[in-house]
Design a protein around this motif. Structure first.
Motif, mmCIF file in Angstrom:
data_model
loop_
_atom_site.group_PDB
_atom_site.id
_atom_site.type_symbol
_atom_site.label_atom_id
_atom_site.label_comp_id
_atom_site.label_asym_id
_atom_site.label_seq_id
_atom_site.Cartn_x
_atom_site.Cartn_y
_atom_site.Cartn_z
ATOM 1 N N GLY A 49 28.695 -34.813 139.769
ATOM 2 C CA GLY A 49 28.814 -35.898 138.808
ATOM 3 C C GLY A 49 29.666 -35.501 137.625
ATOM 4 N N ARG A 50 29.488 -36.213 136.529
ATOM 5 C CA ARG A 50 30.288 -35.946 135.337
ATOM 6 C C ARG A 50 30.139 -34.492 134.881
ATOM 7 N N SER A 84 23.093 -37.271 136.267
ATOM 8 C CA SER A 84 21.918 -37.549 135.426
ATOM 9 C C SER A 84 20.804 -38.258 136.186
ATOM 10 N N ALA A 116 16.851 -34.694 132.061
ATOM 11 C CA ALA A 116 17.653 -35.609 132.888
ATOM 12 C C ALA A 116 16.743 -36.352 133.871
ATOM 13 N N PHE A 121 27.835 -24.299 136.992
ATOM 14 C CA PHE A 121 28.859 -23.298 137.319
ATOM 15 C C PHE A 121 28.280 -21.884 137.396
HETATM 16 P P1 FAD Z 1 26.196 -38.776 133.435
HETATM 17 O O1 FAD Z 1 25.170 -39.824 133.366
HETATM 18 O O2 FAD Z 1 27.110 -38.607 132.280
HETATM 19 O O3 FAD Z 1 25.425 -37.416 133.700
HETATM 20 C C1 FAD Z 1 26.049 -36.166 133.742
HETATM 21 C C2 FAD Z 1 24.938 -35.141 133.856
HETATM 22 O O4 FAD Z 1 25.522 -33.862 134.026
HETATM 23 C C3 FAD Z 1 24.042 -35.062 132.621
HETATM 24 O O5 FAD Z 1 22.707 -35.229 133.013
HETATM 25 C C4 FAD Z 1 24.310 -33.654 132.056
HETATM 26 O O6 FAD Z 1 23.139 -33.063 131.525
HETATM 27 C C5 FAD Z 1 24.760 -32.910 133.286
HETATM 28 N N1 FAD Z 1 25.652 -31.790 133.033
HETATM 29 C C6 FAD Z 1 26.741 -31.751 132.212
HETATM 30 N N2 FAD Z 1 27.357 -30.541 132.307
HETATM 31 C C7 FAD Z 1 26.622 -29.805 133.186
HETATM 32 C C8 FAD Z 1 26.746 -28.489 133.689
HETATM 33 N N3 FAD Z 1 27.761 -27.693 133.333
HETATM 34 N N4 FAD Z 1 25.809 -28.044 134.557
HETATM 35 C C9 FAD Z 1 24.784 -28.839 134.934
HETATM 36 N N5 FAD Z 1 24.616 -30.110 134.484
HETATM 37 C C10 FAD Z 1 25.534 -30.593 133.632
HETATM 38 N N6 FAD Z 1 26.789 -44.759 139.467
HETATM 39 C C11 FAD Z 1 26.823 -44.106 140.654
HETATM 40 O O7 FAD Z 1 26.714 -42.882 140.701
HETATM 41 N N7 FAD Z 1 26.989 -44.812 141.816
HETATM 42 C C12 FAD Z 1 27.119 -46.154 141.855
HETATM 43 O O8 FAD Z 1 27.293 -46.724 142.922
HETATM 44 C C13 FAD Z 1 27.079 -46.871 140.604
HETATM 45 N N8 FAD Z 1 27.166 -48.219 140.582
HETATM 46 C C14 FAD Z 1 27.061 -48.859 139.382
HETATM 47 C C15 FAD Z 1 27.052 -50.259 139.355
HETATM 48 C C16 FAD Z 1 26.909 -50.927 138.151
HETATM 49 C C17 FAD Z 1 26.893 -52.431 138.160
HETATM 50 C C18 FAD Z 1 26.780 -50.193 136.952
HETATM 51 C C19 FAD Z 1 26.616 -50.903 135.645
HETATM 52 C C20 FAD Z 1 26.795 -48.814 136.967
HETATM 53 C C21 FAD Z 1 26.934 -48.124 138.171
HETATM 54 N N9 FAD Z 1 26.940 -46.735 138.227
HETATM 55 C C22 FAD Z 1 26.931 -46.104 139.429
HETATM 56 C C23 FAD Z 1 27.030 -45.916 136.997
HETATM 57 C C24 FAD Z 1 25.710 -45.331 136.539
HETATM 58 O O9 FAD Z 1 25.066 -46.263 135.682
HETATM 59 C C25 FAD Z 1 25.953 -44.023 135.762
HETATM 60 O O10 FAD Z 1 26.829 -44.287 134.692
HETATM 61 C C26 FAD Z 1 26.542 -42.907 136.613
HETATM 62 O O11 FAD Z 1 25.781 -42.746 137.764
HETATM 63 C C27 FAD Z 1 26.525 -41.617 135.803
HETATM 64 O O12 FAD Z 1 27.133 -40.603 136.536
HETATM 65 P P2 FAD Z 1 26.743 -39.095 136.251
HETATM 66 O O13 FAD Z 1 25.297 -38.884 136.473
HETATM 67 O O14 FAD Z 1 27.703 -38.254 136.992
HETATM 68 O O15 FAD Z 1 27.122 -38.933 134.695
#
Ligand code: FAD
Length: 316
Positions: free
Chosen positions: A204-205, A263, A287, A302
């Motif tokens: 993810g992010r 997350s 998280a 990492f």
């Molecule tokens: P974030 O929420 O930013 O989380 C990143 C996480 O990484 C955090 O918990 C942080 O603590 C952790 N992190 C950061 N650096 C490190 C590190 N070095 N080591 C370990 N951990 C670390 N999302 C989807 O995934 N799939 C979908 O199909 C999807 N459809 C959507 C549809 C709609 C209508 C909407 C509104 C949203 C949708 N989303 C979807 C988006 C969803 O709401 C989230 O924004 C998205 O899933 C967040 O992605 P993430 O967890 O990678 O990022």
């Protein structure tokens, strides 16, 4: 129950793993028989027999490879009319669900989609509302048609020597009015198909950029897994959209799902919540993914993931 008709999902006769899972489920319910649509059935018989198919109905017509799914639904409806099965099981792929829906309309039958399990009496379990509820349902009208998600059952062999029955089908004009003029396969990664993989390793992010996915891919390759990504990662252009897991991406249900730097937003959960075992690596102990995870590691991915990869490689 009588005969349970499994629709074979294949690529030029190579039977895909979800079909072996359907045959395993079909054996619980009754006598497993299979229907093979298209060319290459000779290549499939060995696998279908190994997983217990007693008869393989074959519709080998050029229309099935050169047109869209309407012809497949017509062919399947013809086989269903001939066999009169107690239920029809189809893989929950985009194509499988469209064929199943068309079959339900043609036969006036009830349909259940995206089952994560099917009991011996045909009761199907679905996971709904982004996985927050589990529903047990049974078709009460016509021939039950159930689409089943990949990895719903562990394939079990039960060798049989299947009889082969060719079925001739006359297609309607409307089913064959749109023709496929070309197919361009995606570049092959050598990894399993995301929706069918027994193990999925996602980023993810938290991976921080496109180069961060190398760490995720290294673990995936050590485990023989597929790679997935959150929408944050695909929207940022760090990984192709085809690998997005979630409400607006692919739905996966592997034996093992490893979420790295994700997350655990509800929209991401919607696509992976039915995974059998969930492992999360995240540096934030709060998280939401940890509410869902069977095993969690609080730490920098990492640092954690390369150690995990080394350990997996060492034990191979
Ligand atoms: P974030 O929420 O930013 O989380 C990143 C996480 O990484 C955090 O918990 C942080 O603590 C952790 N992190 C950061 N650096 C490190 C590190 N070095 N080591 C370990 N951990 C670390 N999302 C989807 O995934 N799939 C979908 O199909 C999807 N459809 C959507 C549809 C709609 C209508 C909407 C509104 C949203 C949708 N989303 C979807 C988006 C969803 O709401 C989230 O924004 C998205 O899933 C967040 O992605 P993430 O967890 O990678 O990022």
């Amino acid at each position: 129950m009588g005969q349970i008709l499994v629709v074979v999902d294949h690529a030029d006769g190579a039977v895909k793993k979800p079909t072996t899972e359907l045959l395993t489920i079909a054996r619980r319910m009754g006598e497993p028989v299979a229907v093979f649509l298209g060319q290459g059935s000779a290549n499939a018989l060995d696998t279908l027999g190994r997983f217990g198919a007693t008869t393989v109905f074959v519709v080998d017509a050029p229309e099935l490879d050169s047109t869209l799914v309407a012809a497949k639904a017509e062919a399947l409806a013809a086989v269903v009319a001939q066999v009169g099965p107690s239920a029809v099981l189809v893989t929950s792929s985009a194509e499988g669900k469209e064929i199943a829906a068309r079959l339900a309309v043609k036969t006036g039958s009830g349909i259940i989609t995206d089952a994560v399990d099917v009991a011996a009496d045909g009761t199907a379990t679905q996971s709904v509302f982004a996985g927050s509820w589990s529903v047990q349902a049974k078709v009460t009208t016509g021939t039950p048609i159930i689409t089943v998600k990949p990895n719903a059952a562990a394939p079990e062999e039960a060798p049989a020597t299947p009889a082969v029955e060719n079925v001739a089908v006359t297609f309607s004009e409307v089913a064959t009015s749109a023709r496929i003029t070309g197919v361009e396969p995606r570049a092959k990664s050598g990894r399993p198909e995301l929706t069918e993989a027994a193990i999925v390793v996602s980023g993810g992010r938290g991976v921080g950029g496109p180069e961060g996915f190398a760490t995720v891919e290294a673990l995936a390759d050590a485990l023989g897994a597929a790679v997935g990504a959150s929408r944050a990662a695909t929207d940022a252009g760090w990984y192709p959209h085809a690998f997005q897991v979630g409400q607006t991406g692919k739905t996966v249900s592997p034996q093992l799902y490893i979420a790295n730097g994700i997350s655990g937003a509800i929209q991401h959960r919607a696509g992976m919540q039915t995974s059998k075992t969930i492992v999360a690596v995240n540096k934030d102990a709060e998280a939401p993914i940890f509410e869902l995870a069977d095993y969690g590691v609080v730490g920098d991915l990492f640092t954690v993931v390369p150690q995990l990869t080394d350990e997996v490689v060492k034990r191979k």
